[in-house]
Scaffold this active site. Structure first.
Site, PDB file in Angstrom:
ATOM      1  N   GLY A  13       1.456  -1.327   0.220  1.00 47.72           N
ATOM      2  CA  GLY A  13      -0.188  -0.091   0.183  1.00 47.72           C
ATOM      3  C   GLY A  13       0.730   1.288   0.318  1.00 47.72           C
ATOM      4  O   GLY A  13       1.608   1.515   0.926  1.00 47.72           O
ATOM      5  N   ASP A 144       0.098   1.655   8.409  1.00 46.17           N
ATOM      6  CA  ASP A 144      -0.401   0.332  10.114  1.00 46.17           C
ATOM      7  C   ASP A 144       0.785   0.932  11.313  1.00 46.17           C
ATOM      8  O   ASP A 144       0.235   0.665  12.853  1.00 46.17           O
ATOM      9  CB  ASP A 144      -0.265  -0.270   9.818  1.00 46.17           C
ATOM     10  CG  ASP A 144      -1.626  -0.719   8.509  1.00 46.17           C
ATOM     11  OD1 ASP A 144      -1.611   0.413   8.064  1.00 46.17           O
ATOM     12  OD2 ASP A 144      -1.653  -1.383   7.866  1.00 46.17           O
ATOM     13  N   GLY A 191      -5.851   0.449   9.185  1.00 44.46           N
ATOM     14  CA  GLY A 191      -5.479  -0.055   9.801  1.00 44.46           C
ATOM     15  C   GLY A 191      -6.061  -1.424  10.094  1.00 44.46           C
ATOM     16  O   GLY A 191      -6.634  -1.478  11.526  1.00 44.46           O
ATOM     17  N   ARG A 192      -5.760  -1.880   9.033  1.00 44.73           N
ATOM     18  CA  ARG A 192      -7.285  -3.595  10.070  1.00 44.73           C
ATOM     19  C   ARG A 192      -6.858  -4.372  11.263  1.00 44.73           C
ATOM     20  O   ARG A 192      -7.350  -5.009  11.638  1.00 44.73           O
ATOM     21  CB  ARG A 192      -6.977  -4.333   7.960  1.00 44.73           C
ATOM     22  CG  ARG A 192      -7.897  -5.553   8.354  1.00 44.73           C
ATOM     23  CD  ARG A 192      -8.551  -6.171   7.078  1.00 44.73           C
ATOM     24  NE  ARG A 192      -8.820  -5.372   6.112  1.00 44.73           N
ATOM     25  CZ  ARG A 192     -11.204  -5.081   6.217  1.00 44.73           C
ATOM     26  NH1 ARG A 192     -11.337  -5.923   6.719  1.00 44.73           N
ATOM     27  NH2 ARG A 192     -11.129  -4.207   6.320  1.00 44.73           N
ATOM     28  N   GLU A 247     -10.945   0.387  10.930  1.00 45.71           N
ATOM     29  CA  GLU A 247     -11.930  -0.730   9.438  1.00 45.71           C
ATOM     30  C   GLU A 247     -11.371  -2.070  10.261  1.00 45.71           C
ATOM     31  O   GLU A 247     -12.682  -3.088   9.782  1.00 45.71           O
ATOM     32  CB  GLU A 247     -11.535  -0.841   7.797  1.00 45.71           C
ATOM     33  CG  GLU A 247      -9.437  -0.615   8.991  1.00 45.71           C
ATOM     34  CD  GLU A 247      -8.981  -0.688   6.843  1.00 45.71           C
ATOM     35  OE1 GLU A 247      -9.267  -0.986   5.825  1.00 45.71           O
ATOM     36  OE2 GLU A 247      -7.380  -1.099   6.664  1.00 45.71           O
ATOM     37  N   TYR A 297      -8.136   6.189   0.578  1.00 48.36           N
ATOM     38  CA  TYR A 297      -6.936   6.506   0.149  1.00 48.36           C
ATOM     39  C   TYR A 297      -6.668   7.695   0.611  1.00 48.36           C
ATOM     40  O   TYR A 297      -5.932   7.899   0.744  1.00 48.36           O
ATOM     41  CB  TYR A 297      -7.248   6.255  -1.367  1.00 48.36           C
ATOM     42  CG  TYR A 297      -6.945   4.433  -1.611  1.00 48.36           C
ATOM     43  CD1 TYR A 297      -6.360   3.764  -0.958  1.00 48.36           C
ATOM     44  CD2 TYR A 297      -7.293   4.538  -3.589  1.00 48.36           C
ATOM     45  CE1 TYR A 297      -6.044   2.160  -1.624  1.00 48.36           C
ATOM     46  CE2 TYR A 297      -6.709   3.337  -3.677  1.00 48.36           C
ATOM     47  CZ  TYR A 297      -7.024   1.929  -3.017  1.00 48.36           C
ATOM     48  OH  TYR A 297      -6.339   0.435  -3.240  1.00 48.36           O
ATOM     49  N   ARG A 300      -4.074   7.611   3.355  1.00 47.65           N
ATOM     50  CA  ARG A 300      -3.168   7.461   3.348  1.00 47.65           C
ATOM     51  C   ARG A 300      -2.338   7.755   2.084  1.00 47.65           C
ATOM     52  O   ARG A 300      -0.554   8.618   1.713  1.00 47.65           O
ATOM     53  CB  ARG A 300      -2.938   5.315   3.027  1.00 47.65           C
ATOM     54  CG  ARG A 300      -3.090   5.638   1.678  1.00 47.65           C
ATOM     55  CD  ARG A 300      -3.013   4.326   1.793  1.00 47.65           C
ATOM     56  NE  ARG A 300      -3.650   3.535   0.385  1.00 47.65           N
ATOM     57  CZ  ARG A 300      -3.001   2.376  -0.418  1.00 47.65           C
ATOM     58  NH1 ARG A 300      -3.327   1.518   0.598  1.00 47.65           N
ATOM     59  NH2 ARG A 300      -3.227   1.926  -1.336  1.00 47.65           N
TER      60      ARG A 300
END
Lengths: 395, 395
Positions: A13, A144, A191-192, A247, A297, A300
């Site tokens: 990413g 992250d 930041g899953r 998220e 998006y 980031r």
């Protein structure tokens, strides 16, 4: 050491500052042209090597290389692509050697997060397993902030600044509207699997009672009853409530909340978005008007509001990577080391900068270490991160 | 004219620059203290008058009033509240007179969009219908840019800059990822009934083929087949597709797309969000990975990236409102008039600024005119808007 060319690529990413690392690496390589020849940038990460799709950066102007430092996106294209193991996918590695040999590549730089460092480590095995001499250095990058050992990850500081600034602005908006209209605002944060970016939203508040009032981290199972009680408490105290939600928040059953049964008109499961789920819950149970945002998006890629410390750290790890490579240190990644726990005030910082003082420094982290220590880190986020400037030096 | 006090209030959805109008009004009122006494700010718009909840701005420092120019939110609180007609809700108007008389209010300034101008107009009827002498001036504000007659609305320029910048950054991110991951990015834009903010996303592109590739305006009925064909065409040409969609896009049946049957796990209709609906459609029909963003409040509150022209125009209409009021011009709203259709380059602009040249100016718009001309405007958005600076003066 024979002067050979280098391969550099960007992976995973994108962050707002990954091109600053490219700038640091390319400018330093030019300064060390006695040791490193041309730097070829792979188009779309390691795929650029496998397909021999490479950009000769030596034809680019000094100005263009300098401009990378403030260019959003990933200038050479990124990829989400995992190399298989060298034992099971030998042909792929032989292809890499074929391309590297054709272009006299002796240095391999890979700029990315955890999976990208894994790729750099695997390529480093070419030297030992397939007798192709190559020096491999990973360059850290992830919004992250979940790379182990390094104090923080380039990309995170800018996201922290973005979410804190945006949430504060939106909270002022909400506070102005809440008397007659919207009472709750929920912002979803990337930041899953790691809550650092969500936790950074706390920077939006300065005083007791300031927004955000509730943070929902992916590390903590969602408890509906407790959550709604907290929302009611915030509404009682402040007449409005601001929530930051990761998220990756999961319910008590371990399932992502974002996947909780949202269906579109065709009956298909709805794509992502936990903020609307949270908003809907509040609206249904507490009967108040809610707004929600999912910057996705925008968060980031927001180079327009990147953190200066983050840009400098991203640049410094790119520069350090070249220095490490020239020193023959293979299978390493420059990391950021914390030298002080006291966030520097601007006054202190200026003094420190004049005296050459630093609160962080780069160290070489052996790539296999980070594999062992993948789950090593934890603890609270480093709220001081965005207050620090020019605090990294490569050693 | 007897020196009397003034009432100022903010109303409707907040913009990034509404406090700049407050700053312009309050600073100008202080400069004209021979004509205007204290300025009381209503807390939460007209409600602050009805409940006698008013802030005496005369006790605030010069620095605090100056700082309003760069403060996000609505400093005195806003409201969504409509006054009824003076004939059917006479008691409410009598209450206003009671409060105004107690505080010797002779000037009424109301800062907001279409509904707020309606409120200012209704209050102006106090003078004629209830024999309470008061000068009423509306101050324009709306991110939607849908106020008639005025060339543009303070608040819109900053949103235009926000959406164009954010979409361009996100598009660079997407372009870097599309080879192996996400192919389509959809950003949802505020402006339920007017497409100006969505159209402003076109500012993100400079060259043929640049993002955004598709704009979905609320004025044009959504045609699924034509839309999907355009997405496929963009994917074919660029390997990725960037879409800006207005929250107010409707299907051929006139229903909002955002309401198209999204249900949560409890079976409740899902709150808002047309971007996820669009993404889901593409993902289902074309089988590619999609990301979507809904910036919501972030978009309209983003003072950190406000457009300088917009800030100056917002300040100028606040200043002009005081000048109009002192001149005894009641039931008017300062408007922005376009003096030139050629967007000024930075070089031209500097020259123009030095020469005192202007491309826009403020004119007094009679409030009853905007009522008659509510549906008068149309045509393409003013892309030059955010290129202009300090182009407004009050006449």
């Amino acid at each position: 050491m024979v002067r050979t060319n280098a391969f550099y690529a960007q992976s995973g990413g994108v962050s707002a500052v990954i091109n600053a690392s490219a700038s640091g690496l390319l400018q330093t390589a030019r300064q060390r042209s006695g040791k490193i020849g041309k730097v070829y940038a792979g188009r779309n990460g390691i795929i650029g090597a496998l397909t021999e799709d490479m950009i000769d950066t030596s034809v680019e102007s000094e100005a263009a290389i300098a401009a990378l430092k403030h260019t959003p996106g990933a200038a050479f294209g990124s990829c989400r692509y995992k190399l298989g193991s060298i034992h099971e996918h030998r042909a792929q590695y032989e292809r890499l050697i074929e391309v590297f040999r054709a272009h006299e590549i002796g240095f391999f730089f890979y700029n990315g997060g955890g999976d990208s460092q894994d790729t750099a480590y695997k390529v480093s095995q070419l030297a030992a397993e397939l007798a192709y001499p190559i020096v491999c250095v990973g360059i850290p990058k992830t919004i992250d902030n979940d790379l182990p050992i390094t104090d923080c990850s380039p990309g995170f500081g800018s996201v922290a600044k973005y979410v804190a600034t945006s949430l504060r602005e939106a909270a002022l908006d909400l506070a102005a509207m809440s008397r007659t209209s919207t009472k709750v605002f929920t912002m979803e944060v990337m930041g899953r699997h790691a809550g650092w970016t969500t936790a950074a939203c706390a920077l939006a508040g300065e005083h007791e009672g300031d927004a955000p009032h509730i943070l929902l981290l992916p590390e903590v199972a969602f408890n509906e009853k407790r959550f709604l009680a907290k929302v009611e408490e915030a509404l009682e105290r402040h007449d409005h409530c601001v929530i930051a939600v990761s998220e990756g928040v999961k319910g008590p059953d371990g399932e992502f909340l974002s996947a909780l049964g949202l269906k579109d008109s065709f009956g298909h499961a709805q794509l992502g978005g936990v903020a609307p789920v949270i908003s809907n819950l509040i609206s249904t149970k507490l009967g108040c008007k809610c707004h929600w945002a999912v910057p996705d998006y925008l968060m980031r890629s927001a180079r327009h509001i990147a953190a200066e410390t983050d840009v400098e750290q991203a640049y410094a790890v790119g520069r350090a990577a070249v220095e490490f490579a020239i020193a023959g240190r293979s299978s390493v990644m420059p990391a950021i080391r914390r030298l002080s726990d006291a966030p520097l005030s601007l006054g202190h910082h200026r003094g420190a900068a004049r005296r050459g003082g630093q609160s962080r420094e780069a160290v070489a982290l052996r790539l296999h270490q980070r594999r062992r220590l993948r789950d090593h880190r934890g603890g609270p986020p480093l709220f001081g991160a965005t207050h620090r400037r020019r605090s990294l030096s490569a050693i």
